[in-house]
Design an enzyme around this catalytic site. Structure first.
Site, PDB file in Angstrom:
ATOM      1  CG  ASP A   1      -1.963  -1.094   1.164  1.00 22.50           C
ATOM      2  OD1 ASP A   1      -2.280  -1.552   0.047  1.00 22.50           O
ATOM      3  OD2 ASP A   1      -2.445  -1.517   2.228  1.00 22.50           O
ATOM      4  CD  GLU A   2       6.057   3.002   2.934  1.00 23.58           C
ATOM      5  OE1 GLU A   2       6.931   3.873   3.099  1.00 23.58           O
ATOM      6  OE2 GLU A   2       6.064   1.896   3.530  1.00 23.58           O
ATOM      7  N   GLY A   3       3.817   1.590  -1.277  1.00 24.14           N
ATOM      8  CA  GLY A   3       4.358   1.759  -2.615  1.00 24.14           C
ATOM      9  C   GLY A   3       3.319   2.255  -3.606  1.00 24.14           C
TER      10      GLY A   3
END
Length: 418
Positions: free
Chosen positions: A167-169
């Site tokens: 999700d961060e990416g």
């Protein structure tokens, strides 16, 4: 009997006043058009709780939105004093207290009437991921304290959560394309001789924030450490060998357009931006000015070969992350060159950036963009307005009306009777 001179003048002035007044009224009523006033702003607050520090961003967007998604811009950024919240494992209360300063600064930007509808979210990344694996109860205690502190603020607190790496990416990808207009385990261990670190590195020390580097979490294979005397920041040759094993480049032997682990990847082309720890590592090494690949490679290897005592003396006050820059630099080079296939020709298309378009690059803006889809839009206020020329004409007739009325009053008061 005919009208006297005074009466004729007074009648003419009053008639002119009535005509001017009626003309003004007609202009303002008949020629008025409907206009939409600029939409009010909505706000959102996002805490990026990373491994080394926590940053707080305030975002704003027009309340009427566009295509159901807010046109979001960064209103402010604040870096919380002290380390990341994962560093407060032994005293979770301090984790919550550390956020108060930046929280108050963020609230000061938001009108009181807007605060109850302002969403606020805390996403924890690398540091808390590692702590959750090492000691899940300590991580839960920190989240509980942070949630209690932030939940007491006068905004719509959406929770404090561990953000998955995927999700961060993905959210970071959304952020950079938006602003450009495109859309572990750790334990108390004896001193180990690890190929990516100087000989005094302990296995229990906190790792670099760049994902899960083999130079941090994965013990070097026995054949790399056996009979190895580690000097300087580490053994860069052995470190790269460990990295290659992690990425499993062997599965790509004989296969075209393969990144690692046998995953297909088309040839590198177009513009690329490297941010987060990619930027911070290269910034420390003074490599963010788009230096050629040869210079980048030489700088990283020269740094890794320095004696550790010299490195410590050259960078006083940076003990916390200093031990990680060699490992991170080699990790980045190996990933970009051998993993993603950058070369001398395509390296100039890669920029290491902290900001783009005046906005910090990271996952937080991408999160807020996605969140605006779930926040109802507000219709802009409808007002009646005049065009500039009609407004000027109206002002002129208002003045004429007042002048004629004042003239009539003067005639009545000061003109002698005939």
């Amino acid at each position: 009997m005919g009208l006297t001179c005074k009466r004729r003048v007074l009648t003419g002035l009053l008639g002119a006043a009535v005509a001017s007044g009626l003309t003004t009224l007609i202009l303002f009523l008949v020629e008025a058009t409907d206009v939409l006033l600029p939409a009010d702003s909505k706000f959102g607050i996002v805490f990026d709780a990373g491994s080394s520090h926590t940053s707080v961003f305030v975002y704003r967007w027009p309340a009427d939105k566009e295509n159901d998604t807010g046109v979001v811009s960064q209103a402010s950024a604040c870096q919380v004093k002290g380390p990341g919240i994962s560093s407060y494992a032994s005293n979770p209360t301090e984790a919550g207290e550390s956020l108060q300063g930046c929280l108050e600064e963020a609230l000061a930007l938001i009108p009181e009437a807007r605060r109850p509808e302002t969403p606020m979210f805390l996403g924890a990344t690398a540091g808390m991921r590692l702590l959750s694996r090492k000691n899940s109860s300590q991580a839960e205690d920190i989240f509980a304290v942070v949630s209690r502190v932030l939940g007491q603020s006068p905004v719509d607190f959406r929770g404090a959560e561990l953000l998955a790496g995927q999700d961060e990416g993905a959210l970071g990808w959304i952020t950079i394309n938006y602003v450009l207009g495109m859309l572990v385990k750790s334990s108390r261990a004896p001193v180990i001789r690890h190929p990516c670190y100087h000989s005094g590195y302990r296995g229990s020390l906190a790792p670099a924030p760049l994902y899960e580097s083999p130079c941090v979490h994965i013990a070097a294979p026995p054949d790399l450490t056996r009979n190895l005397t580690v000097e300087g920041t580490g053994n860069p040759w052995a470190c790269v060998a460990a990295l290659r094993r992690l990425f499993n480049f062997s599965s790509c032997v004989g296969r075209a357009h393969c990144a690692f682990n046998g995953v297909y990847q088309p040839p590198v082309q177009g513009r690329f931006y490297a941010f987060s720890n990619f930027y911070y590592t290269f910034h420390f090494l003074n490599l963010t000015s788009r230096q050629p690949l040869a210079a980048v490679n030489a700088t990283i290897w020269e740094f890794c070969r320095r004696p550790w005592k010299l490195v410590e003396a050259s960078f006083p006050g940076q003990d916390h992350w200093l031990r990680d820059y060699c490992a991170s630099g080699l990790y980045i080079l190996t990933l970009l060159l051998e993993g993603f296939g950058f070369s001398e020709e395509t390296w100039p298309d890669l920029e290491f950036r902290k900001q783009a378009g005046g906005t910090d690059i990271g996952w937080t803006l991408g999160y807020m963009l996605n969140l605006t889809n779930m926040i109802p839009a507000e219709a802009p206020a409808l007002w009646r307005a005049e065009s500039y020329r009609v407004w000027v004409a109206g002002v002129v007739f208002v003045v004429l009306t007042l002048v004629t009325i004042l003239g009539a009053a003067a005639v009545q008061l000061f003109w002698p009777q005939d």
